[in-house]
Enzyme design. Structure first.
Site, short mmCIF file in Angstrom:
data_model
loop_
_atom_site.label_atom_id
_atom_site.label_comp_id
_atom_site.label_asym_id
_atom_site.label_seq_id
_atom_site.Cartn_x
_atom_site.Cartn_y
_atom_site.Cartn_z
N ASP A 54 37.27 -15.97 14.23
CA ASP A 54 36.43 -14.77 14.24
C ASP A 54 37.07 -13.62 15.02
O ASP A 54 37.09 -12.48 14.55
CB ASP A 54 35.02 -15.09 14.75
N ASP A 55 37.64 -13.91 16.20
CA ASP A 55 38.24 -12.83 16.99
C ASP A 55 39.47 -12.25 16.30
O ASP A 55 39.66 -11.03 16.27
CB ASP A 55 38.68 -13.36 18.37
N THR A 87 39.61 -22.03 11.33
CA THR A 87 39.25 -22.69 12.59
C THR A 87 38.59 -24.03 12.30
O THR A 87 37.69 -24.11 11.45
CB THR A 87 38.35 -21.86 13.55
N ASP A 93 36.66 -25.36 14.24
CA ASP A 93 35.33 -25.31 14.84
C ASP A 93 34.23 -25.04 13.82
O ASP A 93 33.06 -25.30 14.09
CB ASP A 93 35.26 -24.24 15.93
N GLY A 147 35.39 -28.21 19.64
CA GLY A 147 34.51 -27.17 19.12
C GLY A 147 34.08 -26.37 20.33
O GLY A 147 33.11 -26.73 20.99
N ARG A 148 34.86 -25.34 20.64
CA ARG A 148 34.72 -24.61 21.91
C ARG A 148 33.25 -24.26 22.21
O ARG A 148 32.80 -24.40 23.34
CB ARG A 148 35.54 -23.33 21.84
N GLU A 163 31.89 -30.38 22.60
CA GLU A 163 32.71 -29.87 23.71
C GLU A 163 32.02 -28.74 24.48
O GLU A 163 32.14 -28.62 25.69
CB GLU A 163 34.04 -29.35 23.12
N TYR A 178 42.65 -32.62 19.60
CA TYR A 178 44.02 -32.37 19.12
C TYR A 178 44.42 -33.38 18.03
O TYR A 178 45.25 -33.07 17.19
CB TYR A 178 44.99 -32.42 20.31
P1 FBP Z 1 40.46 -21.50 17.28
O1 FBP Z 1 39.08 -20.95 17.50
O2 FBP Z 1 41.54 -20.59 17.65
O3 FBP Z 1 40.61 -22.00 15.86
O4 FBP Z 1 40.63 -22.79 18.20
C1 FBP Z 1 39.61 -23.71 18.32
C2 FBP Z 1 39.96 -24.85 19.26
O5 FBP Z 1 40.60 -25.90 18.57
C3 FBP Z 1 38.69 -25.33 19.97
O6 FBP Z 1 38.05 -26.34 19.25
C4 FBP Z 1 39.21 -25.77 21.31
O7 FBP Z 1 38.24 -25.63 22.31
C5 FBP Z 1 40.36 -24.84 21.56
O8 FBP Z 1 40.84 -24.44 20.30
C6 FBP Z 1 41.47 -25.46 22.36
O9 FBP Z 1 42.44 -24.50 22.61
P2 FBP Z 1 43.95 -24.79 22.98
O10 FBP Z 1 44.66 -25.18 21.75
O11 FBP Z 1 44.43 -23.49 23.51
O12 FBP Z 1 43.95 -25.89 23.99
#
Ligand code: FBP
Length: 548
Positions: A172-173, A200, A202, A248-249, A308, A420
């Site tokens: 989205d950003d 994403t 997420d 899922g941030r 998460e 991951y």
């Molecule tokens: P995006 O929103 O950039 O697609 O990333 C989502 C995500 O995978 C989240 O689920 C997670 O919290 C975050 O990235 C982890 O970020 P990083 O790869 O910087 O550790």
């Protein structure tokens, strides 16, 4: 690099394009659009790209050969399965426009554009990456493209390479920033189109006009396979409760989808916690009561899925974190104190309500909240081990229940965090097709001469050949939100809707899942075989289509 047998076989997979994209296309304009909210303000901020019509592609009965074009591509943010296929589809699409067209990849995310780090993507490079997971073809990064100086610096290299269109693959950003960049380049007549692609795992970049972000399908299938395996182990040994945190941030789409696929005993949905104004104690109590009830039936085992982003959705934790951020920013010397001094300092200086919440946290978590800050001074919520926090608090609560004669069983916990593991998996057939088509469709948008659009495919629960292809003006997804103290136009993040069918299906079943072992074992993603095994979209997508 040595290739696995699956990689070799998978390289030969030909993604199935929507029928309309298999020949020359004609862009048909729909009605002019407007943003989802704050229309006047957004129209003022985007005088050149606001109100554009949606585009639908149809077969072109009178095709002409286009001129060669040079196109740039950027991968932005976290990895998501299928990113390579977006680039492969884009490559094939620009070559279809004219075989002398060229594709340049900017390296390690948007920073590559600003710092002029790039490589040309030729057919021998592209062929190495077809249907593979990962973003390693050009790498990704989280630099935000939002300042005029960055746009101008980027334009220098675009001009140098004679690039007239840039495709930004992001969440989205990143797509918000793609629209801002499109508007700026249009306003100065830079001669560079900007097109976005929805990425994403997420799953929170979706709305009335974007059905799904890519990567969600594959990632949730990988996590569901792992959860299924754990459930089978748990059901075999009958001695552990497994606390499983899922990436899922912010939104809980991943946890909800995995719950629909695997039917665990408990799944927490952050959006529901916030809507009910639940406390951490409420969540802990509810899990502990399920553990006790199962134990009374002789079952000292089970599974709990945890999103998460949970912590930030618990109203009391949100308030605590906000006050802690301020307190620690004003008192940097807290970092040098001993853990005991830190804890006392924080308790003494927080307001009563937040001090009580802080004091009730297990020591390790309280310490994590005090120590780990990001470069902006904020708590790094994703580092908090919510799965351990909850299981520790559930264990404490069960001891209280035991003392009251309400629990007489055993409680042993195992912890997992899946994130991951799923982000770079080889894309499922759905994501392989979806991503390739998104990239190919982006090339069609470029050929149509538009800017500030997102590549769009709809009708996604149907076989890919029936998908509808077109373009959506990004500004139509905007509303104004406060970001870093300022009101900004941004794409609304999609959270789990408590009135949507996916959540309602889950809510209708969860009591039965809590007490029984309704576990489903989805097994690994299958790439070859019958369509009902290999080509199914997510449960979320299927149920959301019932709402349309
Ligand atoms: P995006 O929103 O950039 O697609 O990333 C989502 C995500 O995978 C989240 O689920 C997670 O919290 C975050 O990235 C982890 O970020 P990083 O790869 O910087 O550790």
């Amino acid at each position: 690099m040595k290739k696995s047998a699956l990689q070799i076989a998978r390289a030969a997979y030909l993604p199935k394009l929507p029928v309309t994209l298999t020949g020359a296309v004609l862009a048909v304009e729909g009605e002019p659009t407007h943003s989802v909210a704050d229309q006047e303000e957004i129209a003022k901020l985007f005088p050149n790209t606001y109100g554009l019509p949606e585009l639908r592609f149809e077969k072109n009965p009178n095709p002409t050969v286009g001129k060669p074009i040079n196109v740039g591509v950027i991968l932005s943010g976290g990895q998501a399965p299928g990113g390579h296929n977006v680039i492969c589809g884009l490559f094939d699409g620009v070559k279809k426009i004219n075989k002398d067209s060229r594709l340049y990849g900017f390296l390690m995310g948007p920073g590559g554009l600003v710092d002029h780090n790039y490589k040309e993507l030729t057919s021998d490079i592209i062929d190495e990456y077809r249907n593979t997971g990962g973003f390693d073809i050009i790498g990704s990064g989280r630099t935000k493209l939002e300042k005029k100086e960055q746009f101008d610096k980027g334009l220098e290299i675009l001009k140098e390479l004679n690039i007239s269109a840039l495709v930004i693959i992001g969440g989205d950003d990143s797509n918000t920033n793609a629209a801002v960049l499109a508007e700026y380049y249009k306003s100065i007549n830079a001669g560079v189109q900007v097109i976005g692609c929805p990425k994403t795992i997420d799953g929170d970049l979706k709305n009335e006009v974007v059905e799904a972000s890519f990567g969600f399908d594959t990632a949730t299938k990988v996590y569901s396979e792992l959860i299924g395996n754990i459930q089978r182990d748990c059901f075999s040994a009958k001695k552990y409760w497994h606390f499983i945190k899922l990436m899922g941030r912010s939104a809980s789409h991943i946890a909800l989808e995995c719950a629909l696929q695997t039917q665990p005993n408990v799944c927490i949905i952050s959006e529901e916690i916030e809507a009910n104004n639940s406390t951490l104690e409420d969540i802990v109590n509810s899990i502990a009561l399920t553990v006790a009830a199962r134990s009374a039936n002789g079952k000292n085992f089970g599974t709990v899925l945890i999103p998460e982003g949970l912590i930030e959705f618990i109203p009391a934790m949100k308030n605590l974190i906000a006050e802690l951020n301020d307190l620690l920013a004003k008192n940097p010397d807290v970092a040098a104190m001993t853990p005991a001094e830190q804890r006392q300092f924080v308790i003494d200086h927080l307001c009563d309500k937040n001090a009580k919440t802080y004091a009730a946290l297990p020591e390790g978590v309280a310490r994590q909240l005090t120590l780990d800050r990001d470069p902006h001074g904020n708590v790094q919520v994703s580092l908090i081990e919510t799965e351990k926090l909850l299981s520790e608090m559930v264990a404490n609560r069960l001891e209280v229940l035991r003392s009251e004669g309400k629990f007489n069983g055993k409680f042993a916990a195992q912890h997992h965090f899946f994130g991951y593991e799923g982000r770079c998996a080889a894309p499922s057939n759905f994501d392989a097709d979806y991503c390739y088509a998104l990239g190919y469709n982006a090339a069609c948008l470029i050929a149509s001469g538009v800017t500030g659009y997102m590549s769009s495919l709809r009708n996604l629960t149907k076989p890919s050949v029936q998908w509808l292809a077109g373009g959506i003006p990004i500004s139509m997804m905007f509303n104004m939100e406060r970001r870093h103290g300022e009101m900004k136009p941004v794409i609304q993040k999609a959270l789990v809707r408590l009135d949507g069918t996916p959540f309602r299906r889950f809510a209708a079943k969860r009591d039965e899942w809590a007490m029984n072992e309704c576990y489903v074992f989805p097994g690994p993603i299958q790439y070859f075989g019958p369509a009902e095994v290999c080509d199914q979209p997510t449960q979320t997508l299927k149920y959301e289509h019932l709402d349309k």
